[in-house]
Design a protein around this motif. Structure first.
Motif, PDB file in Angstrom:
ATOM      1  N   PHE A  80       0.851  -1.184   0.000  1.00 47.64           N
ATOM      2  CA  PHE A  80       0.000   0.000   0.000  1.00 47.64           C
ATOM      3  C   PHE A  80       0.889   1.237   0.000  1.00 47.64           C
ATOM      4  O   PHE A  80       1.831   1.330   0.780  1.00 47.64           O
ATOM      5  CB  PHE A  80      -0.871   0.064   1.259  1.00 47.64           C
ATOM      6  N   TYR A  81       0.547   2.185  -0.861  1.00 52.66           N
ATOM      7  CA  TYR A  81       1.207   3.490  -0.835  1.00 52.66           C
ATOM      8  C   TYR A  81       0.193   4.495  -0.323  1.00 52.66           C
ATOM      9  O   TYR A  81      -0.806   4.785  -0.986  1.00 52.66           O
ATOM     10  CB  TYR A  81       1.694   3.855  -2.235  1.00 52.66           C
ATOM     11  N   LEU A  82       0.425   5.015   0.878  1.00 53.07           N
ATOM     12  CA  LEU A  82      -0.432   6.020   1.492  1.00 53.07           C
ATOM     13  C   LEU A  82       0.142   7.379   1.107  1.00 53.07           C
ATOM     14  O   LEU A  82       1.091   7.865   1.723  1.00 53.07           O
ATOM     15  CB  LEU A  82      -0.458   5.838   3.014  1.00 53.07           C
ATOM     16  N   ARG A  83      -0.422   7.963   0.077  1.00 54.10           N
ATOM     17  CA  ARG A  83       0.228   9.098  -0.567  1.00 54.10           C
ATOM     18  C   ARG A  83      -0.208  10.435   0.009  1.00 54.10           C
ATOM     19  O   ARG A  83      -1.396  10.767   0.031  1.00 54.10           O
ATOM     20  CB  ARG A  83      -0.057   9.072  -2.070  1.00 54.10           C
ATOM     21  N   GLN A  84       0.764  11.179   0.458  1.00 53.84           N
ATOM     22  CA  GLN A  84       0.536  12.541   0.927  1.00 53.84           C
ATOM     23  C   GLN A  84       0.709  13.514  -0.241  1.00 53.84           C
ATOM     24  O   GLN A  84       1.577  13.307  -1.099  1.00 53.84           O
ATOM     25  CB  GLN A  84       1.524  12.869   2.054  1.00 53.84           C
ATOM     26  N   PRO A  85      -0.086  14.560  -0.319  1.00 58.10           N
ATOM     27  CA  PRO A  85      -0.047  15.439  -1.495  1.00 58.10           C
ATOM     28  C   PRO A  85       1.289  16.137  -1.698  1.00 58.10           C
ATOM     29  O   PRO A  85       1.600  16.547  -2.819  1.00 58.10           O
ATOM     30  CB  PRO A  85      -1.170  16.446  -1.227  1.00 58.10           C
ATOM     31  N   GLU A  86       2.089  16.271  -0.649  1.00 59.61           N
ATOM     32  CA  GLU A  86       3.393  16.927  -0.789  1.00 59.61           C
ATOM     33  C   GLU A  86       4.444  16.022  -1.425  1.00 59.61           C
ATOM     34  O   GLU A  86       5.548  16.484  -1.747  1.00 59.61           O
ATOM     35  CB  GLU A  86       3.900  17.373   0.587  1.00 59.61           C
ATOM     36  N   ASP A  87       4.117  14.759  -1.644  1.00 57.80           N
ATOM     37  CA  ASP A  87       5.129  13.791  -2.078  1.00 57.80           C
ATOM     38  C   ASP A  87       5.300  13.745  -3.595  1.00 57.80           C
ATOM     39  O   ASP A  87       5.482  12.672  -4.161  1.00 57.80           O
ATOM     40  CB  ASP A  87       4.796  12.397  -1.539  1.00 57.80           C
ATOM     41  N   THR A  88       5.230  14.842  -4.258  1.00 55.87           N
ATOM     42  CA  THR A  88       5.507  15.063  -5.694  1.00 55.87           C
ATOM     43  C   THR A  88       4.654  14.191  -6.607  1.00 55.87           C
ATOM     44  O   THR A  88       3.886  13.339  -6.160  1.00 55.87           O
ATOM     45  CB  THR A  88       7.002  14.861  -6.056  1.00 55.87           C
ATOM     46  N   ILE A  89       4.836  14.383  -7.910  1.00 51.21           N
ATOM     47  CA  ILE A  89       4.035  13.650  -8.900  1.00 51.21           C
ATOM     48  C   ILE A  89       4.517  12.226  -9.125  1.00 51.21           C
ATOM     49  O   ILE A  89       3.928  11.489  -9.900  1.00 51.21           O
ATOM     50  CB  ILE A  89       4.013  14.393 -10.250  1.00 51.21           C
ATOM     51  N   LYS A  90       5.571  11.818  -8.408  1.00 46.17           N
ATOM     52  CA  LYS A  90       6.097  10.471  -8.616  1.00 46.17           C
ATOM     53  C   LYS A  90       5.064   9.385  -8.304  1.00 46.17           C
ATOM     54  O   LYS A  90       5.129   8.286  -8.846  1.00 46.17           O
ATOM     55  CB  LYS A  90       7.337  10.243  -7.754  1.00 46.17           C
ATOM     56  N   GLY A  91       4.096   9.712  -7.422  1.00 46.79           N
ATOM     57  CA  GLY A  91       3.083   8.721  -7.072  1.00 46.79           C
ATOM     58  C   GLY A  91       2.239   8.268  -8.241  1.00 46.79           C
ATOM     59  O   GLY A  91       1.589   7.214  -8.176  1.00 46.79           O
ATOM     60  N   GLN A  92       2.259   9.013  -9.347  1.00 43.01           N
ATOM     61  CA  GLN A  92       1.511   8.622 -10.537  1.00 43.01           C
ATOM     62  C   GLN A  92       1.946   7.246 -11.038  1.00 43.01           C
ATOM     63  O   GLN A  92       1.172   6.542 -11.682  1.00 43.01           O
ATOM     64  CB  GLN A  92       1.700   9.668 -11.635  1.00 43.01           C
ATOM     65  N   MET A  93       3.184   6.840 -10.729  1.00 38.94           N
ATOM     66  CA  MET A  93       3.662   5.544 -11.236  1.00 38.94           C
ATOM     67  C   MET A  93       2.799   4.399 -10.750  1.00 38.94           C
ATOM     68  O   MET A  93       2.633   3.390 -11.459  1.00 38.94           O
ATOM     69  CB  MET A  93       5.130   5.316 -10.854  1.00 38.94           C
ATOM     70  N   TYR A  94       2.223   4.509  -9.557  1.00 40.63           N
ATOM     71  CA  TYR A  94       1.380   3.433  -9.036  1.00 40.63           C
ATOM     72  C   TYR A  94       0.110   3.286  -9.858  1.00 40.63           C
ATOM     73  O   TYR A  94      -0.344   2.164 -10.128  1.00 40.63           O
ATOM     74  CB  TYR A  94       1.056   3.691  -7.563  1.00 40.63           C
ATOM     75  N   TYR A  95      -0.463   4.400 -10.283  1.00 49.64           N
ATOM     76  CA  TYR A  95      -1.629   4.344 -11.159  1.00 49.64           C
ATOM     77  C   TYR A  95      -1.236   3.822 -12.537  1.00 49.64           C
ATOM     78  O   TYR A  95      -1.968   3.039 -13.157  1.00 49.64           O
ATOM     79  CB  TYR A  95      -2.266   5.725 -11.271  1.00 49.64           C
ATOM     80  N   ASP A  96      -0.078   4.242 -13.017  1.00 47.35           N
ATOM     81  CA  ASP A  96       0.391   3.797 -14.329  1.00 47.35           C
ATOM     82  C   ASP A  96       0.557   2.284 -14.390  1.00 47.35           C
ATOM     83  O   ASP A  96       0.405   1.677 -15.454  1.00 47.35           O
ATOM     84  CB  ASP A  96       1.736   4.457 -14.666  1.00 47.35           C
ATOM     85  N   LEU A  97       0.881   1.685 -13.254  1.00 56.02           N
ATOM     86  CA  LEU A  97       1.154   0.244 -13.211  1.00 56.02           C
ATOM     87  C   LEU A  97      -0.053  -0.576 -12.767  1.00 56.02           C
ATOM     88  O   LEU A  97       0.061  -1.778 -12.524  1.00 56.02           O
ATOM     89  CB  LEU A  97       2.348  -0.034 -12.290  1.00 56.02           C
ATOM     90  N   GLY A  98      -1.221   0.062 -12.647  1.00 55.28           N
ATOM     91  CA  GLY A  98      -2.424  -0.669 -12.287  1.00 55.28           C
ATOM     92  C   GLY A  98      -2.565  -0.970 -10.818  1.00 55.28           C
ATOM     93  O   GLY A  98      -3.272  -1.904 -10.438  1.00 55.28           O
ATOM     94  N   LEU A  99      -1.929  -0.163  -9.971  1.00 53.71           N
ATOM     95  CA  LEU A  99      -1.976  -0.394  -8.529  1.00 53.71           C
ATOM     96  C   LEU A  99      -2.864   0.628  -7.817  1.00 53.71           C
ATOM     97  O   LEU A  99      -2.657   0.938  -6.644  1.00 53.71           O
ATOM     98  CB  LEU A  99      -0.561  -0.361  -7.947  1.00 53.71           C
TER      99      LEU A  99
END
Length: 422
Positions: free
Chosen positions: A348-367
């Motif tokens: 699980f990636y609990l994403r905080q909004p300050e943690d840059t756009i890098k979190g998009q990779m999880y959506y890109d990979l179907g997670l």
């Protein structure tokens, strides 16, 4: 002997399992020298993990190449791990001047010997000045692999616009590049190199598991994080931060730290009470060792505390070995879930909004099912999803395999793009 042009480099290296990182090198050198920059800092196992991940990719897909690591930060802690797993790896150090001149003899020598310069995976084009120096001192090609590019200044655009390829670790960066006037088939999505990390410290993990009476796939790991990393507590001289910046960061962190971690604690409580399993509270960054008790352990009910164990700051090879044996990893940090996924463990990636756009990779990979935008997420949603994984574990393991299959597909696709573009 220098490569004649980028096309020779891209299309001419011996393939492994039908795919090679830079194509085949029949028309040029059979044993190219690859100079790559990585190793941004050692206070974050994610930043450390970029380097062995990229090494694994290069060694698997370009086995005849000689690798030279130009390490951005000097660290006996991280370099000891690299030398342990890659005893033949050449590691060099040295800065460049504002005029783009290497400041160490070993870097100057590497500029002469190397056929290609590769910027490794990271939070940005961290070593843009190194790329600039390479272009000023040589006429040889370079590329960028698996970075986030969020802010593109005119100077950065000048430096990267001549790259043979620019591979970002999520698709959001591609949109940023396009908005800055940089687009083409040489720009593509290649996931963070940490996904390829294959090193382990099984002995250390086994010792920890034994000492804490953990049972394989019957414990979970959790990782805390503040909204903004308090680098002033980590780096010398307060990281050069002003009193005003320190105050702003502390106020932001204080505002959100309880609200964020209360959601994770609820999942922890339910996990313990329903499964009777244990929880390892562990850090991705050094400072997190100091916030574990305050944010994740001390507020827990006494019956749950009895099931909690702590791990100190560590290296990514040991983290990989422990995560491999966990049932799941829940993290406010971005790279512990990547290390878990690379080892077949639900994450699980609990994403905080300050943690840059890098979190998009999880959506890109179907997670997306396992990615929780923390301000839009309830504790119940995290808890329910965790217990769903526990109840249907075979399906969760398959979901990880599917995501890792997409990682490999993206790596493969970038190799094809290289051959088409140059």
């Amino acid at each position: 002997m220098y490569l004649k042009n980028r096309r020779d480099f891209i299309k001419n290296a011996a393939a492994v399992a039908g795919v090679c990182m830079f194509g085949t090198m029949a028309g040029a050198k059979a044993d190219p020298v690859i100079l790559f920059v990585s190793g941004w800092q050692d206070v974050n196992i994610g930043d450390i993990a970029h380097t062995p991940g990229l090494i694994a990719l290069l060694k698997k897909r370009l086995p005849q190449a000689r690798l030279i690591l130009w390490k951005k930060s000097k660290s006996d802690f991280a370099e000891g791990m690299l030398k342990k797993h890659y005893p033949d790896l050449q590691i060099i150090h040295g800065q460049v001047s504002k005029e783009g001149v290497p400041q160490s003899d070993e870097v100057k020598k590497a500029f002469t010997e190397a056929d290609f310069f590769l910027h490794g995976s990271g939070p940005s084009v961290v070593a843009a000045d190194y790329l600039d120096a390479w272009q000023k001192q040589t006429s040889k090609p370079f590329g960028i692999f698996g970075v986030t590019i969020q802010d593109i200044t005119p100077d950065l655009k000048r430096i990267i616009e001549n790259a043979s390829f620019i591979f970002t670790r999520e698709t959001a960066s591609i949109s940023k590049l396009k908005a800055a006037g940089l687009e083409g088939k040489h720009i593509a999505f290649a996931p963070d190199a940490t996904f390829a990390m294959d090193i382990h410290d099984d002995q250390a993990a086994a010792r920890f598991i034994s000492e804490n009476k953990l049972i394989d796939r019957k414990f979970i790991c959790v990782v805390p994080r503040l909204r903004r990393t308090p680098y002033y507590k980590i780096r010398p001289n307060n990281a050069g931060w002003s009193a005003e910046r320190i105050r702003e960061v502390d106020e932001l962190n204080d505002k959100w730290k309880e609200a964020d971690h209360a959601k994770l604690r609820e999942a922890m409580i339910t996990w313990v009470r329903k499964t009777k399993g244990k929880i390892v509270v562990c850090p991705e960054m050094t400072y997190q060792v100091d916030i574990m008790d305050e944010l994740l352990i001390n507020p827990l009910p006494e019956d749950v505390k009895a099931h909690i164990v702590k791990h100190g700051y560590w290296l990514p090879d040991e983290a990989a070995s422990l995560y491999k044996r966990a049932q799941a990893v829940l993290s406010f940090e971005c790279h512990s879930p990547i290390i878990a996924a690379a080892n077949g463990t639900p994450c699980f990636y609990l994403r905080q909004p300050e943690d840059t756009i890098k979190g998009q990779m999880y959506y890109d990979l179907g997670l997306s099912d396992w990615t929780f935008e923390i301000e839009q997420t309830t504790a119940k949603q995290i808890t329910d999803r965790l217990m769903e994984i526990n109840a249907h574990y075979a399906g969760a393991l398959k979901q990880v395999q599917t995501a890792m299959g997409k990682v490999r597909e993206r790596y493969d696709a970038t190799f094809r793009i290289m051959g088409e573009k140059v």
